[in-house]
Design a protein around this motif. Structure first.
Motif, short mmCIF file in Angstrom:
data_model
loop_
_atom_site.label_atom_id
_atom_site.label_comp_id
_atom_site.label_asym_id
_atom_site.label_seq_id
_atom_site.Cartn_x
_atom_site.Cartn_y
_atom_site.Cartn_z
N LYS A 1 2.12 4.31 -5.62
CA LYS A 1 2.04 5.77 -5.77
C LYS A 1 2.51 6.44 -4.49
O LYS A 1 2.02 6.14 -3.40
CB LYS A 1 0.61 6.19 -6.10
N ALA A 2 3.45 7.35 -4.64
CA ALA A 2 4.07 8.00 -3.47
C ALA A 2 3.05 8.73 -2.61
O ALA A 2 3.14 8.73 -1.38
CB ALA A 2 5.16 8.96 -3.94
N GLU A 3 2.06 9.34 -3.26
CA GLU A 3 1.11 10.17 -2.51
C GLU A 3 0.16 9.35 -1.64
O GLU A 3 -0.48 9.89 -0.72
CB GLU A 3 0.31 11.07 -3.44
N THR A 4 0.03 8.04 -1.92
CA THR A 4 -0.88 7.20 -1.13
C THR A 4 -0.16 6.07 -0.40
O THR A 4 -0.80 5.31 0.32
CB THR A 4 -1.97 6.59 -2.03
N LEU A 5 1.14 5.96 -0.57
CA LEU A 5 1.88 4.83 0.01
C LEU A 5 1.77 4.80 1.53
O LEU A 5 1.53 3.75 2.13
CB LEU A 5 3.34 4.89 -0.41
N ASP A 6 1.91 5.96 2.16
CA ASP A 6 1.88 5.99 3.63
C ASP A 6 0.52 5.53 4.15
O ASP A 6 0.44 4.75 5.10
CB ASP A 6 2.20 7.40 4.12
N THR A 7 -0.55 6.00 3.53
CA THR A 7 -1.90 5.60 3.95
C THR A 7 -2.12 4.13 3.68
O THR A 7 -2.73 3.42 4.50
CB THR A 7 -2.95 6.44 3.20
N LEU A 8 -1.64 3.64 2.55
CA LEU A 8 -1.77 2.22 2.21
C LEU A 8 -1.12 1.35 3.27
O LEU A 8 -1.72 0.38 3.75
CB LEU A 8 -1.14 1.96 0.83
N LYS A 9 0.11 1.68 3.64
CA LYS A 9 0.82 0.89 4.63
C LYS A 9 0.13 0.96 5.99
O LYS A 9 0.02 -0.04 6.71
CB LYS A 9 2.28 1.34 4.71
N SER A 10 -0.34 2.13 6.36
CA SER A 10 -1.02 2.29 7.65
C SER A 10 -2.29 1.47 7.70
O SER A 10 -2.57 0.78 8.69
CB SER A 10 -1.34 3.77 7.90
N PHE A 11 -3.09 1.54 6.62
CA PHE A 11 -4.36 0.82 6.60
C PHE A 11 -4.14 -0.69 6.63
O PHE A 11 -4.77 -1.42 7.42
CB PHE A 11 -5.17 1.21 5.36
N LEU A 12 -3.23 -1.19 5.80
CA LEU A 12 -3.01 -2.63 5.76
C LEU A 12 -2.39 -3.15 7.05
O LEU A 12 -2.67 -4.27 7.47
CB LEU A 12 -2.12 -2.99 4.56
N THR A 13 -1.56 -2.34 7.69
CA THR A 13 -1.00 -2.73 8.98
C THR A 13 -2.11 -2.90 10.00
O THR A 13 -2.09 -3.83 10.82
CB THR A 13 0.02 -1.69 9.47
N TYR A 14 -3.11 -2.01 9.95
CA TYR A 14 -4.26 -2.15 10.85
C TYR A 14 -5.06 -3.42 10.54
O TYR A 14 -5.40 -4.18 11.44
CB TYR A 14 -5.16 -0.92 10.76
N THR A 15 -5.35 -3.66 9.26
CA THR A 15 -6.18 -4.82 8.93
C THR A 15 -5.51 -6.13 9.32
O THR A 15 -6.19 -7.10 9.67
CB THR A 15 -6.53 -4.85 7.42
#
Length: 360
Positions: A313-327
Motif C-alpha cells: 500500500k502506497a500510503e504505508t510503504l515508506d513507514t514499512l520500509k523505515s520500520f523494517l530497516t530499523y528492526t
C-alpha cells in the motif's frame, strides 16, 4: 553476530528526518540511524514468538519517529499469514516460511508481486518443564518426541532415566502442553522431531498439533503459564518466555560430546550455519535440526516478516520500509538480543536490508 551498543533514541521532530541511536557499554561506540520517513501507522499480526521483540521495536520506533505507530497483534503464525493474504495487515510475522499455496494466495493482495519472507528474529525453542527436584533435565530427539506423543507417560521412564543418571525422577504422570493455535513454533518443534526423532515422530511437521494426548493452550504465553502452574508438566516455548516465566529448560543430547544447553549463544551457532532456501528477494532459510556439532542447539527458529515484494500500500510503504530497516539494523538486533532472542548474523541482515530497499 551483529552486536552493537545499547539503544538510545531521541524523538524525530518532523517527517523525513533521521534519528540516531548510539552508545557503548564496552567503551566503544556504534551508531545506527533510523530514517523515520513519512509518519504513518502499520498494522501487523502473527507469531507470538516475536511478540516481546515487537514490543521493544515498536516502542523505540514510535518514540523516535513522531506520529508513527506500529500495532502488532499475536494470534499465531497461521492467523497472521491468513490476515496478510486477506489484505487486512501490512506485514505478518511467521515462524516458518511461506508455503507455495500461501505465496500463490498472496498474489491477490500483492498487485504485480507476491509475499516474501524476510528473516528478522532469531530464537530457540526451550523444552520447559516443572518437575520438583529435577534442575538439570536432559532429553534427546527420540525421547522428547515420544513424550509429546504420549508414548512415554512417566517421568521415571527408563528412556528418561538413561539420559539423566543420578537424577531423582518421580514416579509421576507427565502432563504435556501444546499450542492450540496454528503456530510456527509447533512447526519448528515437529521439524526437529522429524529430523532427530529416529522415526518416533510419525506425523507431518506443521503448524497444527497432530499428536495424541496432552492438553492445549493458546499462544506461547498460554503454554508458559500452564507449565508454571502445573507440576510434572512439560511444553515448548521460545527462550524469551522461558526466561520471563523463570521456567527450567532441558538440555538436548544431540550426539555431540555433551548435552547442549538452551542458550542464545548455542542457538546462534546453529542459526549461523543456516542455508539459503528462498530464491530472488525471498530470503527463507533452511535450518539443520539434526545438527551434532559441538555447542550447537538444534531446536531453533527464525521468525520472518512477510511483506509484498511489489504491491504494498502506497500510503504505508515508506513507514514499512523505515520500520523494517530499523528492526534489521545492528541496533535493532542488539535491542532484542537483550530480551532472550538471538541476533541474526550480519551476513543475513545485510541481505534483508538490501531487499527492504527494493520493496514497492
Amino acid at each position: 553476530m551483529a552486536l552493537v551498543s545499547s539503544l538510545s533514541l531521541a524523538a524525530c521532530g518532523s517527517d523525513n528526518n533521521n534519528t540516531t541511536a548510539s552508545g557503548g557499554s564496552n567503551g566503544s561506540a556504534a551508531t545506527s540511524a533510523i530514517n523515520c520517513g513519512k509518519a504513518g501507522s502499520l498494522i501487523a499480526a502473527g507469531s507470538t514468538a516475536q511478540t516481546a521483540a515487537m514490543d521493544v521495536w515498536k516502542t523505540s520506533f514510535a518514540a523516535a519517529c513522531s506520529g508513527s505507530t506500529i500495532n502488532y497483534q499475536g494470534g499465531g503464525s497461521g492467523a497472521g499469514i491468513q490476515q496478510f493474504n486477506q489484505g487486512k495487515i501490512q506485514f505478518a510475522g511467521s515462524d516458518s516460511a511461506l508455503k507455495p499455496a500461501e505465496v500463490d494466495a498472496s498474489k491477490a493482495v500483492c498487485t504485480g508481486g507476491q509475499g516474501i519472507d524476510l528473516p528478522m528474529v532469531g530464537g530457540l525453542i526451550s523444552l520447559v518443564y516443572n518437575v520438583d527436584g529435577v534442575d538439570n533435565l536432559v532429553l534427546d530427539g527420540p525421547t522428547s518426541a515420544k513424550i509429546f506423543d504420549s508414548q512415554i507417560t512417566k517421568w521415571n521412564d527408563p528412556a528418561i532415566a538413561a539420559l539423566n543418571p543420578g537424577a531423582k525422577l518421580p514416579d509421576a504422570e507427565i502432563q504435556t502442553f501444546h499450542r492450540s493455535d496454528d503456530a510456527g513454533t509447533t512447526e519448528n518443534l515437529t521439524k526437529y522431531f522429524a529430523a532427530a526423532g529416529g522415526g518416533a515422530w510419525t506425523y507431518p511437521a506443521g503448524k497444527a498439533w497432530a499428536a495424541k494426548g496432552g492438553q492445549s493452550a493458546n499462544g506461547s504465553a498460554g503454554v508458559s503459564a500452564q507449565v508454571k502452574q502445573v507440576k510434572n508438566s512439560i511444553s515448548y516455548v521460545e527462550l524469551a518466555y522461558a526466561q520471563t516465566n523463570s521456567l527450567k529448560s532441558a538440555d538436548i543430547n544431540t550426539g555431540a560430546s555433551k548435552p547442549v544447553a538452551a542458550t542464545a549463544e548455542n542457538a546462534a551457532s546453529t542459526i549461523a550455519k543456516a542455508q539459503a532456501a528462498g530464491t530472488g528477494s525471498d530470503l527463507a532459510l533452511k535450518l539443520d535440526y539434526a545438527t551434532k556439532d559441538e555447542g550447537s542447539y538444534p531446536l531453533v527458529l527464525i521468525t520472518y516478516e512477510i511483506v509484498c515484494d511489489k504491491g504494498n500500500k502506497a500510503e504505508t510503504l515508506d513507514t514499512l520500509k523505515s520500520f523494517l530497516t530499523y528492526t534489521a539494523s545492528d541496533a535493532g538486533q542488539k535491542a532484542v538480543g537483550e530480551k532472550g532472542y538471538v541476533p541474526l548474523p550480519k551476513a543475513v541482515t545485510d541481505k534483508v536490508n538490501g531487499v527492504i530497499a527494493t520493496l514497492a
